[in-house]
Write a protein that holds these residues in place. Structure first.
Motif, PDB file in Angstrom:
ATOM      1  N   GLY A 250       0.814  -1.209   0.000  1.00 42.20           N
ATOM      2  CA  GLY A 250       0.000   0.000   0.000  1.00 42.20           C
ATOM      3  C   GLY A 250       0.846   1.256   0.000  1.00 42.20           C
ATOM      4  O   GLY A 250       0.553   2.209  -0.719  1.00 42.20           O
ATOM      5  N   GLU A 251       1.908   1.258   0.793  1.00 36.13           N
ATOM      6  CA  GLU A 251       2.787   2.423   0.837  1.00 36.13           C
ATOM      7  C   GLU A 251       3.438   2.667  -0.513  1.00 36.13           C
ATOM      8  O   GLU A 251       3.567   3.799  -0.964  1.00 36.13           O
ATOM      9  CB  GLU A 251       3.851   2.223   1.922  1.00 36.13           C
ATOM     10  CG  GLU A 251       3.326   2.311   3.339  1.00 36.13           C
ATOM     11  CD  GLU A 251       2.749   3.678   3.667  1.00 36.13           C
ATOM     12  OE1 GLU A 251       3.373   4.699   3.308  1.00 36.13           O
ATOM     13  OE2 GLU A 251       1.659   3.715   4.262  1.00 36.13           O
ATOM     14  N   GLU A 252       3.857   1.584  -1.175  1.00 38.05           N
ATOM     15  CA  GLU A 252       4.470   1.729  -2.493  1.00 38.05           C
ATOM     16  C   GLU A 252       3.445   2.233  -3.505  1.00 38.05           C
ATOM     17  O   GLU A 252       3.730   3.105  -4.331  1.00 38.05           O
ATOM     18  CB  GLU A 252       5.047   0.381  -2.951  1.00 38.05           C
ATOM     19  CG  GLU A 252       5.668   0.399  -4.337  1.00 38.05           C
ATOM     20  CD  GLU A 252       6.875   1.325  -4.468  1.00 38.05           C
ATOM     21  OE1 GLU A 252       7.268   1.604  -5.614  1.00 38.05           O
ATOM     22  OE2 GLU A 252       7.395   1.773  -3.431  1.00 38.05           O
ATOM     23  N   GLY A 253       2.214   1.675  -3.430  1.00 37.01           N
ATOM     24  CA  GLY A 253       1.159   2.130  -4.324  1.00 37.01           C
ATOM     25  C   GLY A 253       0.836   3.600  -4.118  1.00 37.01           C
ATOM     26  O   GLY A 253       0.621   4.341  -5.084  1.00 37.01           O
ATOM     27  N   LEU A 254       0.818   4.022  -2.856  1.00 40.22           N
ATOM     28  CA  LEU A 254       0.540   5.418  -2.560  1.00 40.22           C
ATOM     29  C   LEU A 254       1.651   6.315  -3.094  1.00 40.22           C
ATOM     30  O   LEU A 254       1.399   7.396  -3.635  1.00 40.22           O
ATOM     31  CB  LEU A 254       0.394   5.604  -1.047  1.00 40.22           C
ATOM     32  CG  LEU A 254       0.123   7.025  -0.562  1.00 40.22           C
ATOM     33  CD1 LEU A 254      -1.138   7.576  -1.201  1.00 40.22           C
ATOM     34  CD2 LEU A 254      -0.004   7.037   0.958  1.00 40.22           C
ATOM     35  N   GLU A 289     -23.321  15.760  -3.461  1.00 44.18           N
ATOM     36  CA  GLU A 289     -23.828  16.984  -2.825  1.00 44.18           C
ATOM     37  C   GLU A 289     -22.948  18.188  -3.115  1.00 44.18           C
ATOM     38  O   GLU A 289     -23.440  19.306  -3.290  1.00 44.18           O
ATOM     39  CB  GLU A 289     -23.942  16.752  -1.319  1.00 44.18           C
ATOM     40  CG  GLU A 289     -24.616  17.874  -0.557  1.00 44.18           C
ATOM     41  CD  GLU A 289     -24.826  17.528   0.910  1.00 44.18           C
ATOM     42  OE1 GLU A 289     -24.890  18.471   1.727  1.00 44.18           O
ATOM     43  OE2 GLU A 289     -24.912  16.324   1.251  1.00 44.18           O
ATOM     44  N   THR A 290     -21.621  17.965  -3.163  1.00 42.30           N
ATOM     45  CA  THR A 290     -20.692  19.096  -3.311  1.00 42.30           C
ATOM     46  C   THR A 290     -20.225  19.302  -4.749  1.00 42.30           C
ATOM     47  O   THR A 290     -19.673  20.358  -5.077  1.00 42.30           O
ATOM     48  CB  THR A 290     -19.458  18.888  -2.423  1.00 42.30           C
ATOM     49  OG1 THR A 290     -18.788  17.681  -2.819  1.00 42.30           O
ATOM     50  CG2 THR A 290     -19.855  18.807  -0.957  1.00 42.30           C
ATOM     51  N   GLY A 291     -20.417  18.309  -5.622  1.00 39.70           N
ATOM     52  CA  GLY A 291     -19.994  18.454  -7.011  1.00 39.70           C
ATOM     53  C   GLY A 291     -18.507  18.302  -7.246  1.00 39.70           C
ATOM     54  O   GLY A 291     -17.993  18.660  -8.309  1.00 39.70           O
ATOM     55  N   VAL A 292     -17.779  17.751  -6.286  1.00 41.33           N
ATOM     56  CA  VAL A 292     -16.331  17.570  -6.406  1.00 41.33           C
ATOM     57  C   VAL A 292     -16.036  16.272  -7.165  1.00 41.33           C
ATOM     58  O   VAL A 292     -16.732  15.269  -7.003  1.00 41.33           O
ATOM     59  CB  VAL A 292     -15.684  17.532  -5.004  1.00 41.33           C
ATOM     60  CG1 VAL A 292     -14.259  17.000  -5.066  1.00 41.33           C
ATOM     61  CG2 VAL A 292     -15.692  18.924  -4.403  1.00 41.33           C
ATOM     62  N   HIS A 293     -15.005  16.303  -8.006  1.00 37.96           N
ATOM     63  CA  HIS A 293     -14.545  15.092  -8.682  1.00 37.96           C
ATOM     64  C   HIS A 293     -13.526  14.381  -7.784  1.00 37.96           C
ATOM     65  O   HIS A 293     -12.798  15.024  -7.029  1.00 37.96           O
ATOM     66  CB  HIS A 293     -13.898  15.434 -10.029  1.00 37.96           C
ATOM     67  CG  HIS A 293     -14.846  16.066 -10.991  1.00 37.96           C
ATOM     68  ND1 HIS A 293     -15.857  15.376 -11.618  1.00 37.96           N
ATOM     69  CD2 HIS A 293     -14.949  17.360 -11.433  1.00 37.96           C
ATOM     70  CE1 HIS A 293     -16.534  16.186 -12.396  1.00 37.96           C
ATOM     71  NE2 HIS A 293     -16.009  17.402 -12.301  1.00 37.96           N
ATOM     72  N   PHE A 294     -13.474  13.064  -7.883  1.00 38.18           N
ATOM     73  CA  PHE A 294     -12.500  12.349  -7.058  1.00 38.18           C
ATOM     74  C   PHE A 294     -11.986  11.118  -7.786  1.00 38.18           C
ATOM     75  O   PHE A 294     -12.642  10.572  -8.682  1.00 38.18           O
ATOM     76  CB  PHE A 294     -13.107  11.949  -5.705  1.00 38.18           C
ATOM     77  CG  PHE A 294     -14.108  10.832  -5.781  1.00 38.18           C
ATOM     78  CD1 PHE A 294     -13.739   9.515  -5.531  1.00 38.18           C
ATOM     79  CD2 PHE A 294     -15.441  11.095  -6.101  1.00 38.18           C
ATOM     80  CE1 PHE A 294     -14.670   8.495  -5.597  1.00 38.18           C
ATOM     81  CE2 PHE A 294     -16.375  10.070  -6.161  1.00 38.18           C
ATOM     82  CZ  PHE A 294     -15.992   8.758  -5.906  1.00 38.18           C
ATOM     83  N   ALA A 295     -10.791  10.687  -7.376  1.00 34.75           N
ATOM     84  CA  ALA A 295     -10.195   9.446  -7.874  1.00 34.75           C
ATOM     85  C   ALA A 295      -9.697   8.653  -6.680  1.00 34.75           C
ATOM     86  O   ALA A 295      -9.003   9.205  -5.807  1.00 34.75           O
ATOM     87  CB  ALA A 295      -9.035   9.746  -8.824  1.00 34.75           C
ATOM     88  N   ILE A 296     -10.075   7.369  -6.604  1.00 36.03           N
ATOM     89  CA  ILE A 296      -9.596   6.496  -5.526  1.00 36.03           C
ATOM     90  C   ILE A 296      -8.242   5.931  -5.945  1.00 36.03           C
ATOM     91  O   ILE A 296      -8.128   5.231  -6.948  1.00 36.03           O
ATOM     92  CB  ILE A 296     -10.604   5.367  -5.242  1.00 36.03           C
ATOM     93  CG1 ILE A 296     -11.918   5.962  -4.718  1.00 36.03           C
ATOM     94  CG2 ILE A 296     -10.028   4.384  -4.222  1.00 36.03           C
ATOM     95  CD1 ILE A 296     -13.015   4.941  -4.493  1.00 36.03           C
ATOM     96  N   LEU A 297      -7.214   6.244  -5.180  1.00 36.98           N
ATOM     97  CA  LEU A 297      -5.851   5.820  -5.506  1.00 36.98           C
ATOM     98  C   LEU A 297      -5.467   4.518  -4.816  1.00 36.98           C
ATOM     99  O   LEU A 297      -4.596   3.786  -5.275  1.00 36.98           O
ATOM    100  CB  LEU A 297      -4.856   6.916  -5.104  1.00 36.98           C
ATOM    101  CG  LEU A 297      -5.163   8.318  -5.634  1.00 36.98           C
ATOM    102  CD1 LEU A 297      -4.073   9.288  -5.208  1.00 36.98           C
ATOM    103  CD2 LEU A 297      -5.313   8.305  -7.155  1.00 36.98           C
ATOM    104  N   GLN A 298      -6.129   4.248  -3.703  1.00 34.53           N
ATOM    105  CA  GLN A 298      -5.784   3.064  -2.920  1.00 34.53           C
ATOM    106  C   GLN A 298      -6.918   2.770  -1.952  1.00 34.53           C
ATOM    107  O   GLN A 298      -7.573   3.690  -1.453  1.00 34.53           O
ATOM    108  CB  GLN A 298      -4.489   3.328  -2.130  1.00 34.53           C
ATOM    109  CG  GLN A 298      -4.044   2.184  -1.244  1.00 34.53           C
ATOM    110  CD  GLN A 298      -2.976   2.628  -0.257  1.00 34.53           C
ATOM    111  OE1 GLN A 298      -2.624   3.790  -0.207  1.00 34.53           O
ATOM    112  NE2 GLN A 298      -2.481   1.700   0.518  1.00 34.53           N
TER     113      GLN A 298
END
Length: 341
Positions: A250-254, A289-298
């Motif tokens: 996980g640390e390496e992926g992050l 609700e807030t209209g923010v875009h997001f990407a899940i990295l891990q």
């Protein structure tokens, strides 16, 4: 149930002295499973051997069940030790004795009548799942079976406390899990107080209620396992968590994820879910609700004892005000939110 007050243990003489424990304080409540984790040489084994006075502290007091063991004479101490069972890393079984005789050994030593011994041993062999192995010798058993014999033997005198000295470190992962489940069942069935020492965070995470981290002879961090595991404060604690295989990956992926170019208004955030919220769609509700875009990295989902938890590392992109509103709403929903980049 167990209380150590200002315990110091020094080996050697004036010319060459080694301090294994230094002013250590620890309290274990009745009926809980308490874990002590530390690196080799941190003082774990000395600590657990001081509890039943296999090692007598150089200074300090040891209290078990409201009785100060360090103040007892030899005969009184022997009587109190019967209330403290112990299982060992390398089993410590009598190689020339059968499974039955190994379990019966503590009862034989104190002159228990044979019919009572037979009844007790039969009950314990059934408890640990070895009723069909009673006539075998240790050399005929697997490592997990040997440790089950050790557990049955430790329970023979109906102790109030069970001490586990690296009880699973000589076992493979699958066998380790079966032994941990057995210890958890014993704890729940009999209300037995269990203190175990280990260098494996998986052991702590699987069955312990509270944990203490020992380093250089002292306790550097202590608390409920969920709190210590999810919000480690000390460097040594973080090392143990990150040493886990999934943590290392996980640390390496992050690290790789963080190196990907992102807009200057992006925020890298670690979100921790605990309990039922682990399986709720909190994140998707908030960003809608807030209209923010997001990407899940891990992301990971696991359990601490019986409590589910999840960790997500997320990149939020959008207007800075909207991002801040997103973080505030997540916190309002009782999630732990940490900005990491």
């Amino acid at each position: 149930m167990i209380e150590l007050k200002q315990i110091t243990k020094i080996y050697g003489n004036k010319k060459k002295r080694t301090t294994a424990l230094s002013g250590l304080n620890l309290k274990v409540e009745k009926g809980e499973i308490f874990g002590v984790i530390g690196h080799s040489g941190a003082g774990k084994s000395t600590l657990i051997r001081c509890i039943n006075l296999l090692e007598r502290p150089s200074e300090g007091e040891v209290w078990v069940g409201g009785i100060e063991l360090t103040g007892l004479g030899k005969r009184e101490l022997q009587q109190q030790r019967r209330k403290i069972g112990m299982i060992f890393q390398h089993f410590n079984l009598l190689s020339s004795a059968t499974v039955y005789d190994n379990v019966a050994f503590p009862l034989t030593l104190i002159g228990t009548p044979k019919n009572q011994i037979r009844k007790k041993v039969d009950e314990l062999l059934s408890l640990v799942g070895l009723e069909d192995h009673r006539s075998k010798y240790p050399a005929q058993l697997s490592g997990g079976q040997k440790q089950r014999v050790g557990i049955a033997r430790a329970l023979a005198s109906d102790p109030d406390v069970l001490l586990c000295d690296e009880a699973t470190s000589a076992l493979d992962p699958q066998t380790t899990d079966s032994i941990l489940k057995l210890l958890l069942d014993i704890n729940r069935r009999f209300g037995l107080t269990i203190l175990l020492i280990t260098h494996e965070m998986h052991v702590i995470q699987s069955i312990c209620d509270r944990v203490a981290v020992i380093h250089e002879g002292g306790i550097v961090e202590e608390g409920p396992v969920t709190e210590v595991f999810l919000k480690p404060q000390h460097t040594v604690t973080r090392e143990f968590i990150n040493r886990d295989a999934s943590g290392a990956e996980g640390e390496e992926g992050l690290r790789l994820a963080a190196s990907v170019p992102r807009p200057t208004w992006a925020k890298l955030v670690r979100i921790t879910f605990l309990g039922a919220k682990t399986y709720e769609s909190v994140l998707s509700q908030v960003v809608r609700e807030t209209g923010v875009h997001f990407a899940i990295l891990q992301g990971t989902i696991s359990t601490i004892k019986d409590v589910p938890y999840g960790k997500l590392t997320v990149s939020f992109e959008g207007d800075s005000g909207q991002v801040e509103q997103t973080l505030a709403l997540l916190k309002e929903r009782e999630l732990d939110v940490e900005v990491i980049g």
